[in-house]
Scaffold this motif. Structure first.
Motif: not given
Length: 326
Positions: A65-84
């Motif tokens: 799951v984290r790898a899916a969010f990291d894909l987009w976050q690395k593609g655009n460092p302006n994004l931030l995803f946080l697991q709760k």
């Protein structure tokens, strides 16, 4: 000539059979959902995993799951995803669902001469701007499939449209291809979120601050374990009570009860108190306290306060430090 046509027909039959997707080829349709969320000025998003898949261990699921969010976050460092942790309000929820919850369409196999229908393995449910990604619990998920399906849905959540491009994360056909953003994906996501992310979880430990009222800090966790809060100093608590330390006061002058003036009557008046995330009940801290992280959340909200329902009458502040426990 007969032999030529026989050879040609046989070759054509073999070629056709070789191009029809068989069960081992893992050709699936990720979703029938066409809903695309309209991007906003928000760039920090919270997500949670509400249940687990029985055929994979928990850590493998978390990593996928984290790898899916990291894909987009690395593609655009302006994004931030946080697991709760489960139970908290988030923008994205991920749930393994019964097959009956996954709408099945009439999508045709994208390769081969025989274009049979291919199954749909996930769906998106939208309720009051909260997105729930449903993964078919009967599907034989592995970490690659989880990451690929979620990457598509996250792209839809971020505002990207479906793409027919082979290799795009926004192509809804899953062929177990390499998981990476295409050039077009990168261009589009950076156009949608072109400004640095200033919202969200942007406090890191250690954190030192004066506390003389209710104050909340969103703290980004870069490791799990225990967090310690320590406090020192003293404050003038109103005109009649005089000085107090972070331990607080049991009674007022002449042992007069002062619980009515506290946020929590069960805790010493003017003591340092705190709560985590969306808790409603205050916890006593005093001069020192600690709590454990849940091992999942990457961001926590820590609210610090003086146990006084009228802090404007006070003078001074406690010196508070929040840090990982050694």
């Amino acid at each position: 000539m007969k032999n030529f046509f026989l050879f040609f027909s046989t070759a054509l039959f073999v070629w056709a059979c070789s191009t029809v997707p068989d069960p081992a080829s893992k050709v699936y349709y990720i979703t029938e959902t066409t809903t695309t969320r309209q991007p906003s000025g928000i760039c920090a998003f919270r997500y949670k995993i509400t249940n687990s898949y029985s055929r994979l261990d928990n850590q493998s699921q978390q990593n996928a799951v984290r790898a899916a969010f990291d894909l987009w976050q690395k593609g655009n460092p302006n994004l931030l995803f946080l697991q709760k942790q489960d139970g908290l309000t988030t923008e994205i929820a991920i749930r393994f669902a019964e097959p009956s919850e996954i709408p099945q369409g009439t999508q045709k196999a994208p390769i081969g001469l025989v274009r049979g229908n291919i199954p749909t393995i996930s769906a998106l449910k939208v309720d009051n701007n909260n997105y729930t990604i449903l993964l078919d619990a009967s599907f034989p998920w592995d970490t690659h499939a989880i990451t690929r399906a979620l990457s598509f849905h996250i792209g839809k959540f971020l505002g990207l449209e479906i793409s027919p491009e082979n290799g795009s994360m926004m192509n809804p056909v899953y062929l177990k291809e390499t998981i990476r953003l295409s050039d077009a994906d990168s261009v589009k996501i950076n156009a949608l979120y072109s400004l640095p992310c200033t919202s969200g979880c942007n406090n890191f430990l250690p954190l030192s601050l004066p506390v003389n009222d209710i104050i909340t800090k969103s703290i980004r966790l870069d490791k799990q374990g225990k967090i310690a809060i320590s406090a020192s100093g003293r404050m003038v608590i109103g005109f009649w009570l005089g000085w107090s330390t972070p331990a607080g006061l049991e009674n007022g002058l002449f042992s007069v009860p002062i619980g009515d003036y506290s946020l929590d009557r069960s805790i010493n008046h003017a003591a340092l108190i705190y709560r985590i995330n969306n808790e409603t009940k205050w916890r006593y801290c005093g001069t020192a306290c600690e709590f454990s992280t849940d091992g999942v959340s990457q961001c926590i909200d820590v609210t610090l306060a003086i146990n006084d329902n009228k802090p404007s009458d006070n003078d001074g502040a406690y010196d508070v430090t929040v840090n990982y426990k050694p």
